[in-house]
Write an enzyme that holds these catalytic residues in place. Structure first.
Site, mmCIF file in Angstrom:
data_model
loop_
_atom_site.group_PDB
_atom_site.id
_atom_site.type_symbol
_atom_site.label_atom_id
_atom_site.label_comp_id
_atom_site.label_asym_id
_atom_site.label_seq_id
_atom_site.Cartn_x
_atom_site.Cartn_y
_atom_site.Cartn_z
ATOM 1 N N ASP A 193 0.860 -1.171 0.000
ATOM 2 C CA ASP A 193 0.000 0.000 0.000
ATOM 3 C C ASP A 193 0.906 1.233 0.000
ATOM 4 O OD1 ASP A 193 1.016 0.046 2.555
ATOM 5 O OD2 ASP A 193 -0.890 -0.350 3.549
ATOM 6 N N SER A 214 -0.518 -9.960 -1.633
ATOM 7 C CA SER A 214 -1.655 -9.556 -0.805
ATOM 8 C C SER A 214 -1.972 -10.563 0.285
ATOM 9 C CB SER A 214 -2.902 -9.361 -1.681
ATOM 10 O OG SER A 214 -2.724 -8.246 -2.528
ATOM 11 N N SER A 217 -6.205 -12.578 3.817
ATOM 12 C CA SER A 217 -5.466 -11.673 2.942
ATOM 13 C C SER A 217 -5.202 -10.351 3.658
ATOM 14 C CB SER A 217 -6.262 -11.435 1.651
ATOM 15 O OG SER A 217 -7.523 -10.849 1.955
ATOM 16 N N TYR A 218 -4.493 -9.453 2.990
ATOM 17 C CA TYR A 218 -4.105 -8.178 3.597
ATOM 18 C C TYR A 218 -5.356 -7.415 4.030
ATOM 19 C CZ TYR A 218 -1.510 -3.831 4.258
ATOM 20 O OH TYR A 218 -0.944 -2.704 4.795
ATOM 21 N N PRO A 219 -5.447 -7.016 5.312
ATOM 22 C CA PRO A 219 -6.701 -6.458 5.824
ATOM 23 C C PRO A 219 -6.904 -4.962 5.608
ATOM 24 C CG PRO A 219 -5.159 -6.729 7.634
ATOM 25 C CD PRO A 219 -4.471 -7.246 6.395
#
Length: 404
Positions: free
Chosen positions: A77, A106, A288-290
């Site tokens: 991100d 991810s 997965s990526y939160p």
């Protein structure tokens, strides 16, 4: 390990958040050293000052001296891109010719990590610059307004604010405005009594409530008058009855905001606790990526293995099996938001041994995922209009045909 077709010895190390921090030079740290407005133009420095970060920096400098390639594995991100660029700056100060590549992923699963290694890309300078810009604005605005309003208000109200710090932040100040505005609305609200009629029809354990088409009135005597009119001839005549298909849409894929809202409402967890627990699940490879703004599953993401992994659970395994067989495979309802970085939050591997908040949040994420890739619930809504001595009432009923 094979890196771009070449066998390499890989050394892994880590950082803990931002390695470097923005600040004004020592000359301008004292509040009386300059006028607050000057803080918008004075130079700022990005340095490593915290003791634990200095140790991490030394580790990076030590490990990079003999390296030929640096691969950045920070979160994919904006913040992760900026932290990655900080690592690059520290490493290139020691080894200026080192080749830098970026791994994008991810979820922490073997297929995802191997896919990231096979598709290494360049780190994004523009994304990192955007974070630097935001951090600099936060520093300048926060420092200037905090100094200005603190010094000003301390002079105006020396008895009550003489030793107080009046902080200002780009996010906290507008948020405080929302809180104050809502508080004033609640404090200024004046409750007003109202009255209404309703009709209840019950046969054995089936109960139907008919609402008054006048809704409600604020004059009790008038409502009593209408009640007496109905009592004069309390026989309801059905004027109209019709039915129509009704669908309850399956939920949209889960993004961060919805995870916090639904988790707070259904699990009674705070937003902070939800994100802390989600981070733990992510680092353990369960989800997965939160942190994502996306509620659209990319077409290239194969959802079948994710559903298949849940079929052995004695709570939702049967439903997961129906998705793969009766429903023709997972068909997610698609939203309209994407951050072009991460897919919606979803389970990445099965577990039946998680306890406490981790177990509760994992179960919620799994159930939400299975719901969003299933079918809409199907039903039939029936509406009945009745008349009692000239007064109109309407009732609604729902028959579930397929829960799905």
């Amino acid at each position: 390990y094979q890196v771009q077709g070449v066998t390499a010895n890989m050394v892994m190390t880590s950082v803990s958040g931002h390695l470097l921090g923005l600040d004004f030079s020592q000359t301008y740290k004292k509040w009386n050293s300059c006028h607050p407005t000057q803080l918008f133009d004075l130079p700022v420095n990005k340095e490593c000052k915290e003791a634990n970060m200095i140790n991490i920096k030394k580790t990076l400098e030590k490990e990079v001296r003999g390296a030929q390639m640096l691969i950045i594995w920070t979160d994919c991100d904006r913040e992760g891109e900026n932290i990655g660029m900080e690592i690059v700056d520290v490493c290139r100060a020691v080894n200026r010719n080192i080749k830098v590549l970026r791994a994008r992923f991810s979820e922490i699963t073997r297929p995802s990590i191997e896919r990231a290694m096979q598709t290494l890309t360049q780190i994004s300078h523009t994304v990192s610059d955007a974070v630097d810009c935001r951090m600099e604005l936060d520093l300048r605005i926060g420092a200037a307004f905090t100094r200005f309003q603190t010094l000003r208000l301390q002079k105006m109200f020396p008895d009550s604010l003489g030793d107080k710090l009046i902080s200002y932040g780009s996010c906290q100040f507008p948020t405080m405005g929302f809180v104050v505005e809502r508080y004033k609305e609640i404090e200024n609200f004046v409750a007003e009594s109202f009255w209404k009629l309703k009709v209840i029809h019950q046969i054995e354990d089936i109960r139907v409530e008919f609402a008054w088409q006048r809704n409600r009135l604020f004059d009790e005597d008038i409502v009593k008058l209408y009640h007496e009119i109905c009592q004069e001839n309390p026989v309801a005549t059905v004027q109209n009855c019709h039915s129509k298909p009704k669908s309850k849409w399956r939920p949209l894929p889960l993004d961060t905001v919805e995870l916090q809202k639904l988790g707070n409402r259904k699990l009674r967890m705070s937003a902070k606790s939800i994100m802390a627990t989600a981070e733990k699940l992510y680092t353990q490879g369960f989800i997965s990526y939160p942190r994502t703004e996306t509620n659209i599953f990319p077409k290239e993401l194969d959802l079948n293995p994710m559903v298949q992994a849940q079929t052995n659970d004695n709570r939702w395994g049967e439903f997961a099996g129906k998705i793969l067989t009766e429903f023709g495979g997972p068909k997610p309802r698609q939203g309209k938001k994407t951050d072009e970085a991460h897919p919606p939050i979803h389970p990445t591997k099965y577990s039946n041994s998680l306890q406490g908040d981790e177990g509760r949040l994992y179960e919620f994420i799994v159930r939400h995922f299975l719901a969003c890739v299933s079918r809409d619930a199907q039903g039939k809504e029936t509406t009945v209009h009745i008349d009692i001595n000239g007064e109109k009432f309407v009732g609604h009923g729902l028959t579930v045909i397929q829960r799905n």
